[in-house]
Design a protein around this motif. Structure first.
Motif, PDB file in Angstrom:
ATOM      1  N   ALA A   1      13.470   4.726   2.597  1.00 46.23           N
ATOM      2  CA  ALA A   1      14.002   3.950   1.477  1.00 46.23           C
ATOM      3  C   ALA A   1      12.910   3.633   0.468  1.00 46.23           C
ATOM      4  N   MET A   2      11.714   3.299   0.978  1.00 45.40           N
ATOM      5  CA  MET A   2      10.598   2.996   0.085  1.00 45.40           C
ATOM      6  C   MET A   2      10.163   4.235  -0.693  1.00 45.40           C
ATOM      7  N   ARG A   3      10.236   5.390  -0.062  1.00 44.19           N
ATOM      8  CA  ARG A   3       9.858   6.619  -0.767  1.00 44.19           C
ATOM      9  C   ARG A   3      10.735   6.818  -1.998  1.00 44.19           C
ATOM     10  N   TRP A   4      12.051   6.716  -1.803  1.00 45.54           N
ATOM     11  CA  TRP A   4      12.958   6.951  -2.926  1.00 45.54           C
ATOM     12  C   TRP A   4      12.889   5.815  -3.941  1.00 45.54           C
ATOM     13  N   TYR A   5      12.621   4.598  -3.473  1.00 45.71           N
ATOM     14  CA  TYR A   5      12.413   3.498  -4.416  1.00 45.71           C
ATOM     15  C   TYR A   5      11.135   3.722  -5.222  1.00 45.71           C
ATOM     16  N   GLY A   6      10.118   4.270  -4.564  1.00 49.51           N
ATOM     17  CA  GLY A   6       8.884   4.603  -5.263  1.00 49.51           C
ATOM     18  C   GLY A   6       9.104   5.653  -6.327  1.00 49.51           C
ATOM     19  N   VAL A   7       9.963   6.633  -6.028  1.00 53.23           N
ATOM     20  CA  VAL A   7      10.310   7.649  -7.025  1.00 53.23           C
ATOM     21  C   VAL A   7      10.970   6.997  -8.230  1.00 53.23           C
TER      22      VAL A   7
ATOM     23  N   VAL B   1      -0.139   5.277  26.000  1.00 55.49           N
ATOM     24  CA  VAL B   1       0.812   4.201  25.727  1.00 55.49           C
ATOM     25  C   VAL B   1       1.142   4.162  24.240  1.00 55.49           C
ATOM     26  N   THR B   2       0.112   4.304  23.390  1.00 58.30           N
ATOM     27  CA  THR B   2       0.356   4.343  21.947  1.00 58.30           C
ATOM     28  C   THR B   2       1.208   5.552  21.579  1.00 58.30           C
ATOM     29  N   TRP B   3       0.937   6.693  22.209  1.00 60.62           N
ATOM     30  CA  TRP B   3       1.722   7.907  21.952  1.00 60.62           C
ATOM     31  C   TRP B   3       3.207   7.677  22.259  1.00 60.62           C
ATOM     32  N   LEU B   4       3.479   6.906  23.298  1.00 62.14           N
ATOM     33  CA  LEU B   4       4.870   6.623  23.665  1.00 62.14           C
ATOM     34  C   LEU B   4       5.575   5.762  22.622  1.00 62.14           C
ATOM     35  N   LEU B   5       4.798   5.122  21.732  1.00 58.62           N
ATOM     36  CA  LEU B   5       5.386   4.298  20.680  1.00 58.62           C
ATOM     37  C   LEU B   5       5.901   5.120  19.506  1.00 58.62           C
ATOM     38  N   MET B   6       5.796   6.450  19.605  1.00 60.38           N
ATOM     39  CA  MET B   6       6.189   7.287  18.478  1.00 60.38           C
ATOM     40  C   MET B   6       7.621   7.027  18.002  1.00 60.38           C
ATOM     41  N   PRO B   7       8.598   6.699  18.884  1.00 60.69           N
ATOM     42  CA  PRO B   7       9.938   6.387  18.372  1.00 60.69           C
ATOM     43  C   PRO B   7       9.953   5.273  17.333  1.00 60.69           C
ATOM     44  N   LEU B   8       9.028   4.298  17.454  1.00 57.31           N
ATOM     45  CA  LEU B   8       8.962   3.240  16.445  1.00 57.31           C
ATOM     46  C   LEU B   8       8.549   3.812  15.095  1.00 57.31           C
ATOM     47  N   ALA B   9       7.581   4.728  15.119  1.00 61.34           N
ATOM     48  CA  ALA B   9       7.157   5.373  13.871  1.00 61.34           C
ATOM     49  C   ALA B   9       8.281   6.230  13.299  1.00 61.34           C
ATOM     50  N   VAL B  10       9.016   6.914  14.173  1.00 63.90           N
ATOM     51  CA  VAL B  10      10.127   7.759  13.715  1.00 63.90           C
ATOM     52  C   VAL B  10      11.229   6.912  13.092  1.00 63.90           C
ATOM     53  N   ILE B  11      11.596   5.829  13.768  1.00 58.51           N
ATOM     54  CA  ILE B  11      12.642   4.949  13.239  1.00 58.51           C
ATOM     55  C   ILE B  11      12.211   4.364  11.896  1.00 58.51           C
ATOM     56  N   GLY B  12      10.950   3.910  11.832  1.00 59.01           N
ATOM     57  CA  GLY B  12      10.448   3.369  10.573  1.00 59.01           C
ATOM     58  C   GLY B  12      10.416   4.418   9.474  1.00 59.01           C
ATOM     59  N   GLY B  13      10.043   5.648   9.845  1.00 52.71           N
ATOM     60  CA  GLY B  13       9.990   6.720   8.868  1.00 52.71           C
ATOM     61  C   GLY B  13      11.357   7.117   8.342  1.00 52.71           C
ATOM     62  N   TRP B  14      12.367   7.059   9.202  1.00 54.14           N
ATOM     63  CA  TRP B  14      13.716   7.467   8.798  1.00 54.14           C
ATOM     64  C   TRP B  14      14.479   6.350   8.101  1.00 54.14           C
ATOM     65  N   THR B  15      13.982   5.124   8.171  1.00 53.40           N
ATOM     66  CA  THR B  15      14.714   4.005   7.566  1.00 53.40           C
ATOM     67  C   THR B  15      13.879   3.347   6.466  1.00 53.40           C
ATOM     68  N   TRP B  16      13.001   2.440   6.864  1.00 56.50           N
ATOM     69  CA  TRP B  16      12.220   1.644   5.915  1.00 56.50           C
ATOM     70  C   TRP B  16      11.378   2.524   4.996  1.00 56.50           C
ATOM     71  N   LEU B  17      10.584   3.419   5.568  1.00 52.75           N
ATOM     72  CA  LEU B  17       9.693   4.235   4.742  1.00 52.75           C
ATOM     73  C   LEU B  17      10.469   5.216   3.870  1.00 52.75           C
TER      74      LEU B  17
ATOM     75  N   MET C   1       0.825  -1.207   0.000  1.00 58.52           N
ATOM     76  CA  MET C   1       0.000   0.000   0.000  1.00 58.52           C
ATOM     77  C   MET C   1       0.860   1.257   0.000  1.00 58.52           C
ATOM     78  N   TYR C   2       1.893   1.282   0.830  1.00 58.22           N
ATOM     79  CA  TYR C   2       2.748   2.467   0.923  1.00 58.22           C
ATOM     80  C   TYR C   2       3.527   2.687  -0.372  1.00 58.22           C
ATOM     81  N   MET C   3       3.963   1.601  -0.989  1.00 64.86           N
ATOM     82  CA  MET C   3       4.677   1.744  -2.261  1.00 64.86           C
ATOM     83  C   MET C   3       3.757   2.343  -3.317  1.00 64.86           C
ATOM     84  N   ARG C   4       2.496   1.927  -3.316  1.00 70.96           N
ATOM     85  CA  ARG C   4       1.524   2.517  -4.248  1.00 70.96           C
ATOM     86  C   ARG C   4       1.370   4.006  -3.979  1.00 70.96           C
TER      87      ARG C   4
END
Length: 474
Positions: free
Chosen positions: A425-431, A407-423, A315-318
């Motif tokens: 890389a996927m953004r530029w691969y999508g480009v 508790v979910t709000w405290l999980l934001m570092p996981l979203a940040v790490i994913g955004g700075w790495t996996w996502l 979905m994100y790649m799309r």
């Protein structure tokens, strides 16, 4: 089938703004401390300090802008005029779970301002024909006084399914686009229409929350990330009348935006290939070329998020491939004199700048100059993430206590790490692979199904602007 009440409201608070400013300021201090403490030379340190200063000025500007967004309110006279409009809902269906489809159709029946017509188009589903849902809906819509059509067409893609609905409602004044897993809060349609009291407004986006946000860690982090993005980035753009992308689960368009552009909408090509995705962003672009595009934060819809990493990745790649194609069209067609053009350009500048800084700090400095980034740099993205995610805490849901959302709000570092790495890389691969214009999901049937859930005790909260609907469980 049992019912349990579910409600949600987007709460605005000066406390949230103050806390966000404090966290961003702490990020500025941490970045400054990191530059001062590092062994960079004066020239490199000065460049890094300048980059961080620009970044934080942009963040502070965005923070102020998204707090300037206000839900549109109208006079009784304007509301009567809006009530007189013919509102047609376009609902394309392809290999959807019957539970989510029925849930969404039920939500139309519970609207405080019912739609005038609902047009369901089964786009050649291969997983079933929805006969029982169709029979129930046809009878229920007739009893509620809602005109409805249900067509089954050869598979042609979401746009062609929407177009089939448009042709069945040629006299509509407003088209509401929804997804087959959308479940509207009871006043969602009434609220999403309010900005149309201003003639310059051409499209309105609703706020999307997750129905299945508590399924697993992935859906929790996705709900946090997705909700935060809507209430920060999109809210900031909305304050300027320059929303760039509406969400598929709920968006409203003046009928002319859709009808007048239907041919180009159906036959968009990129590098000679037909484009099958990014339909919401193309409709938003058509609306931008005619006037203002806004978000109505009091118009809430619930949708199903991917529950597996593979589903989310596709979905994100799309999204990223569609974002690249749409960026080309924005650069080509949006006027340079308008804010949307520069807002779009600024977004790409931020992406490129953050990617360059990340690569410089983690690769160039250690390899070329032997400088290891100070630990304080690791704190900065988390502080920024938590500051922006305070908007997530401002969404009050009756199926969760505030401590659960915290508790979910405290999980934001996981979203940040994913955004700075996996996502990232996927953004530029999508480009790089934007010429691959196929859809990519739900080809073998529904990937998310409505699961049974036990009723939970509603959390205590204020009743201001409460949005309630019944969520069936199986």
């Amino acid at each position: 089938m049992n019912d349990r009440p579910l409600s949600a409201r987007v709460h605005r608070s000066g406390t949230v703004l103050g806390a966000a400013v404090v966290l961003v300021t702490a990020g500025v201090w941490a970045a400054h401390h990191g530059v001062q403490a590092a062994t960079y030379g004066d020239e490199t340190g000065s460049r890094l300090a300048a980059v961080w200063l620009i970044t934080f000025l942009l963040l502070l500007t965005q923070t102020v802008m998204y707090h300037c967004e206000r839900p549109r309110r109208v006079s009784p006279r304007a509301r009567r005029q809006l009530d007189a409009l013919h509102v047609a809902v376009l609902l394309p269906v392809y290999n959807e779970d019957e539970g989510y489809l029925r849930l969404g159709l039920q939500s139309f029946l519970a609207q405080t301002r019912p739609p005038d017509s609902v047009h369901v188009v089964d786009d050649g589903s291969t997983s079933g024909d929805y006969a029982s849902v169709r029979a129930w809906w046809t009878q229920a819509a007739a009893a509620a006084g809602i005109a409805t059509t249900w067509q089954r067409t050869p598979n042609g893609g979401k746009r062609h399914a929407q177009a089939a609905g448009v042709r069945m409602s040629p006299h509509a004044d407003v088209y509401i686009t929804v997804d087959s897993d959308s479940c509207l809060a009871p006043n969602a349609l009434a609220e999403v229409l309010l900005p149309f009291a201003r003639q310059r407004v051409q499209s309105v986006a609703g706020v999307v929350l997750a129905t299945n946000h508590r399924t697993n860690l992935l859906t929790r982090v996705m709900d946090l990330w997705f909700t935060t993005g809507q209430l920060t980035d999109r809210s900031a753009l909305s304050a300027m009348g320059a929303v760039l992308v509406n969400s598929g689960p709920l968006a409203a368009y003046r009928a002319g935006v859709v009808r007048d552009n239907l041919d180009s909408y159906l036959h968009e090509t990129f590098l000679g290939r037909p484009v099958m995705f990014s339909d919401d962003s193309l409709l938003t672009l058509y609306a931008l070329l005619r006037g203002r595009t806004v978000q109505q934060p009091s118009a809430v819809v619930f949708t199903a998020l991917p529950e597996k990493a593979s589903h989310f990745g596709r979905m994100y790649m799309r999204w990223m491939r569609g974002s690249t194609i749409r960026s080309v069209w924005r650069l080509r067609y949006l006027p340079l004199s308008g804010w949307p053009y520069w807002a779009h350009l600024l977004r790409w500048f931020q992406v490129a700048l953050s990617t360059a800084v990340l690569g410089w700090l983690l690769v160039v400095e250690p390899v070329r100059y032997g400088h290891t980034p100070p630990a304080s740099f690791l704190v900065v993205p988390f502080l920024i993430g938590w500051a922006q995610a305070l908007r997530y805490l401002g969404v009050i849901r009756s199926d969760e206590r505030m401590r659960e959302r915290a508790v979910t709000w405290l999980l934001m570092p996981l979203a940040v790490i994913g955004g700075w790495t996996w996502l990232r890389a996927m953004r530029w691969y999508g480009v790089a692979t934007c010429a691959r214009t196929g859809w990519g999901t739900r080809q073998n049937g529904a990937e998310v199904a409505l699961a049974a859930a036990a009723p939970t005790e509603p959390a205590a909260h204020d009743t201001e602007t409460t949005l309630q609907f019944a969520l069936p469980t199986r």
